[in-house]
Design an enzyme around this catalytic site. Structure first.
Site, short mmCIF file in Angstrom:
data_model
loop_
_atom_site.label_atom_id
_atom_site.label_comp_id
_atom_site.label_asym_id
_atom_site.label_seq_id
_atom_site.Cartn_x
_atom_site.Cartn_y
_atom_site.Cartn_z
N ASN A 1 0.83 -1.20 0.00
CA ASN A 1 0.00 0.00 0.00
C ASN A 1 0.87 1.26 0.00
O ASN A 1 1.58 1.51 0.97
CB ASN A 1 -0.91 -0.03 1.23
CG ASN A 1 -1.69 1.24 1.44
OD1 ASN A 1 -1.84 2.06 0.55
ND2 ASN A 1 -2.21 1.41 2.64
N GLU B 1 -7.82 6.51 16.60
CA GLU B 1 -9.16 6.38 16.03
C GLU B 1 -10.17 5.94 17.10
O GLU B 1 -11.29 6.45 17.14
CB GLU B 1 -9.16 5.37 14.89
CG GLU B 1 -8.43 5.86 13.67
CD GLU B 1 -8.48 4.89 12.50
OE1 GLU B 1 -9.25 3.91 12.54
OE2 GLU B 1 -7.74 5.12 11.54
N CYS C 1 -4.48 0.47 5.95
CA CYS C 1 -4.02 -0.90 6.16
C CYS C 1 -3.75 -1.17 7.64
O CYS C 1 -3.70 -2.33 8.05
CB CYS C 1 -2.80 -1.20 5.30
SG CYS C 1 -1.46 -0.01 5.46
N HIS C 2 -3.63 -0.10 8.45
CA HIS C 2 -3.42 -0.29 9.89
C HIS C 2 -4.66 -0.91 10.55
O HIS C 2 -4.57 -1.40 11.67
CB HIS C 2 -3.06 1.04 10.57
CG HIS C 2 -4.10 2.09 10.46
ND1 HIS C 2 -4.22 2.91 9.35
CD2 HIS C 2 -5.09 2.46 11.31
CE1 HIS C 2 -5.22 3.75 9.54
NE2 HIS C 2 -5.77 3.49 10.72
#
Length: 154
Positions: free
Chosen positions: A111, A146, A119-120
């Site tokens: 990516n 997040e 992608c995390h």
């Protein structure tokens, strides 16, 4: 640009953001156009909004290149909701490629637009954090950011 996960270097052409590099590296603008500069400015603004917990969805135009499978995986990664995770196997099933968890992991590893193409948010089938180009500490930091920002808004 300096962020909570270190310095990021952005790269763009006149149609979209092409790469986010970990660390400060010398990168020439792919297109020395006002359109490319505007894309870089938008991406930086949005990333700063993301890191401050104010932005959960990116609008910056993207122009990353990869194989058709890689781009399919990258598109599916963008559909994982902010603050949530999904296993490599679950993502493989979602794109109609059951049993391709390792291939999904390989595509995620290629990516070129980490954070914006999240992608995390991929985890192992056992719920553990696995693989991340810039290290598991940064993966853990992004997920914690997040999850805490999501709790504040609720």
């Amino acid at each position: 640009m300096v962020t909570p996960v270190g310095t990021l270097t952005l790269q763009a052409c006149d149609t979209g953001l092409t790469a986010i590099h970990w660390g400060e590296i010398a990168v020439e603008l792919e297109d020395d156009s006002s359109a490319a500069r505007k894309i870089l400015e938008q991406a930086e603004r949005e990333l700063m909004g993301y890191f401050s917990g104010q932005l959960t969805h990116f609008e910056t135009p993207l122009a990353a290149t990869g194989t058709s499978f890689q781009t399919q995986v990258w598109q599916a990664l963008r559909a994982i909701p902010y603050g949530e995770t999904q296993s490599y196997g679950e993502l493989a099933k979602r794109i109609g490629r059951s049993g391709a968890a390792r291939a999904v992991g390989a595509a995620a590893g290629k990516n070129p637009l980490p954070i914006i193409v999240p992608c995390h948010r991929l985890i192992g089938s056992n719920g553990q954090l696995t693989g991340f180009a810039s290290g598991l500490v940064n993966k853990r930091t992004l997920l914690a950011l997040e999850q805490s920002a999501g709790l504040i808004r609720r």
